[in-house]
Design a protein around this motif. Structure first.
Motif, PDB file in Angstrom:
ATOM      1  N   ALA A  11      76.005  34.044  35.083  1.00 52.01           N
ATOM      2  CA  ALA A  11      74.775  33.221  35.053  1.00 52.01           C
ATOM      3  C   ALA A  11      75.118  31.736  35.162  1.00 52.01           C
ATOM      4  CB  ALA A  11      73.985  33.496  33.778  1.00 52.01           C
ATOM      5  N   ASN A  12      76.164  31.306  34.481  1.00 49.26           N
ATOM      6  CA  ASN A  12      76.577  29.906  34.552  1.00 49.26           C
ATOM      7  C   ASN A  12      77.140  29.585  35.934  1.00 49.26           C
ATOM      8  OD1 ASN A  12      75.821  29.691  31.880  1.00 49.26           O
ATOM      9  ND2 ASN A  12      77.881  29.962  31.109  1.00 49.26           N
ATOM     10  N   PHE A  13      77.876  30.516  36.514  1.00 40.92           N
ATOM     11  CA  PHE A  13      78.413  30.337  37.863  1.00 40.92           C
ATOM     12  C   PHE A  13      77.279  30.114  38.853  1.00 40.92           C
ATOM     13  CE2 PHE A  13      79.862  31.717  42.010  1.00 40.92           C
ATOM     14  CZ  PHE A  13      81.141  31.180  42.101  1.00 40.92           C
ATOM     15  N   GLU A  14      76.237  30.940  38.767  1.00 41.01           N
ATOM     16  CA  GLU A  14      75.089  30.829  39.670  1.00 41.01           C
ATOM     17  C   GLU A  14      74.400  29.476  39.536  1.00 41.01           C
ATOM     18  OE1 GLU A  14      74.073  32.621  42.203  1.00 41.01           O
ATOM     19  OE2 GLU A  14      75.622  34.130  41.887  1.00 41.01           O
ATOM     20  N   ALA A  15      74.283  28.986  38.302  1.00 44.57           N
ATOM     21  CA  ALA A  15      73.640  27.685  38.082  1.00 44.57           C
ATOM     22  C   ALA A  15      74.460  26.559  38.708  1.00 44.57           C
ATOM     23  CB  ALA A  15      73.441  27.439  36.593  1.00 44.57           C
ATOM     24  N   VAL A  16      75.775  26.639  38.597  1.00 41.96           N
ATOM     25  CA  VAL A  16      76.643  25.639  39.224  1.00 41.96           C
ATOM     26  C   VAL A  16      76.559  25.773  40.743  1.00 41.96           C
ATOM     27  CG1 VAL A  16      79.030  24.863  39.518  1.00 41.96           C
ATOM     28  CG2 VAL A  16      78.193  25.470  37.237  1.00 41.96           C
ATOM     29  N   LEU A  17      76.623  26.987  41.233  1.00 38.01           N
ATOM     30  CA  LEU A  17      76.569  27.251  42.673  1.00 38.01           C
ATOM     31  C   LEU A  17      75.281  26.723  43.297  1.00 38.01           C
ATOM     32  CD1 LEU A  17      78.004  28.654  45.068  1.00 38.01           C
ATOM     33  CD2 LEU A  17      76.750  30.721  44.473  1.00 38.01           C
ATOM     34  N   SER A  18      74.156  26.912  42.622  1.00 39.37           N
ATOM     35  CA  SER A  18      72.860  26.463  43.150  1.00 39.37           C
ATOM     36  C   SER A  18      72.683  24.948  43.056  1.00 39.37           C
ATOM     37  CB  SER A  18      71.720  27.145  42.399  1.00 39.37           C
ATOM     38  OG  SER A  18      71.575  26.595  41.095  1.00 39.37           O
ATOM     39  N   GLY A  19      73.509  24.305  42.226  1.00 39.68           N
ATOM     40  CA  GLY A  19      73.394  22.855  42.051  1.00 39.68           C
ATOM     41  C   GLY A  19      72.479  22.453  40.915  1.00 39.68           C
ATOM     42  N   SER A  20      71.866  23.441  40.238  1.00 41.66           N
ATOM     43  CA  SER A  20      70.969  23.106  39.132  1.00 41.66           C
ATOM     44  C   SER A  20      71.735  22.684  37.880  1.00 41.66           C
ATOM     45  CB  SER A  20      70.048  24.279  38.817  1.00 41.66           C
ATOM     46  OG  SER A  20      70.790  25.382  38.318  1.00 41.66           O
ATOM     47  N   ARG A  21      73.002  22.994  37.832  1.00 39.07           N
ATOM     48  CA  ARG A  21      73.831  22.623  36.680  1.00 39.07           C
ATOM     49  C   ARG A  21      75.035  21.823  37.166  1.00 39.07           C
ATOM     50  NH1 ARG A  21      76.081  26.918  32.256  1.00 39.07           N
ATOM     51  NH2 ARG A  21      77.263  25.453  31.030  1.00 39.07           N
ATOM     52  N   LYS A  22      75.185  20.626  36.627  1.00 34.08           N
ATOM     53  CA  LYS A  22      76.263  19.730  37.044  1.00 34.08           C
ATOM     54  C   LYS A  22      77.176  19.357  35.880  1.00 34.08           C
ATOM     55  CE  LYS A  22      73.507  17.850  40.804  1.00 34.08           C
ATOM     56  NZ  LYS A  22      74.013  18.682  41.819  1.00 34.08           N
ATOM     57  N   TYR A  23      77.263  20.248  34.916  1.00 40.17           N
ATOM     58  CA  TYR A  23      78.123  20.025  33.758  1.00 40.17           C
ATOM     59  C   TYR A  23      78.651  21.380  33.292  1.00 40.17           C
ATOM     60  CZ  TYR A  23      74.227  21.869  31.144  1.00 40.17           C
ATOM     61  OH  TYR A  23      73.236  22.698  30.688  1.00 40.17           O
ATOM     62  N   GLU A  24      79.665  21.336  32.462  1.00 41.58           N
ATOM     63  CA  GLU A  24      80.218  22.579  31.933  1.00 41.58           C
ATOM     64  C   GLU A  24      80.700  22.338  30.502  1.00 41.58           C
ATOM     65  OE1 GLU A  24      81.355  26.537  31.809  1.00 41.58           O
ATOM     66  OE2 GLU A  24      79.974  25.483  33.116  1.00 41.58           O
ATOM     67  N   PRO A  25      80.033  22.948  29.495  1.00 43.74           N
ATOM     68  CA  PRO A  25      80.513  22.810  28.116  1.00 43.74           C
ATOM     69  C   PRO A  25      81.755  23.681  27.929  1.00 43.74           C
ATOM     70  CG  PRO A  25      78.577  24.202  28.175  1.00 43.74           C
ATOM     71  CD  PRO A  25      78.800  23.725  29.569  1.00 43.74           C
ATOM     72  N   ARG A  26      82.770  23.134  27.323  1.00 43.27           N
ATOM     73  CA  ARG A  26      84.037  23.844  27.147  1.00 43.27           C
ATOM     74  C   ARG A  26      84.664  23.508  25.820  1.00 43.27           C
ATOM     75  NH1 ARG A  26      85.781  27.917  30.581  1.00 43.27           N
ATOM     76  NH2 ARG A  26      84.093  27.893  32.080  1.00 43.27           N
TER      77      ARG A  26
END
Length: 90
Positions: A11-26
């Motif tokens: 789900a997080n991969f898809e959000a990054v792939l679509s461009g809707s998510r431009k951050y990653e909590p780690r």
């Protein structure tokens, strides 16, 4: 410039792939800085294996957070030991 590889759930991969998510909590258990390349490899937690898909993103900012702010993905002990960071990318 360092190249850092990390797992990412579908789900997080898809959000990054679509461009809707431009951050990653780690978890803050590794060093990363602006200008580094973050390689996100999609991980299927149900199968316990990589899917073969990956995304490469240039890191633009790293924001470290208090362990109290995010408790969803890591144990209390891990967060207390390392803290958290949010990685934004282009």
């Amino acid at each position: 410039m360092a190249k850092i590889q990390k797992k990412i759930w579908p789900a997080n991969f898809e959000a990054v792939l679509s461009g809707s998510r431009k951050y990653e909590p780690r978890l803050g258990d590794f060093k990363i800085k602006p200008g580094d390349l973050l390689v996100l490899k999609e991980w299927d937690p149900k199968k316990g294996e990589y899917t073969g898909r990956k995304i490469e993103k240039k890191v633009t900012e790293v924001l470290k957070l208090s362990p109290k702010e995010i408790r969803k993905y890591w144990t209390q002990d891990e967060m207390e030991a390392h803290g958290l960071q949010v990685i934004s990318f282009e």
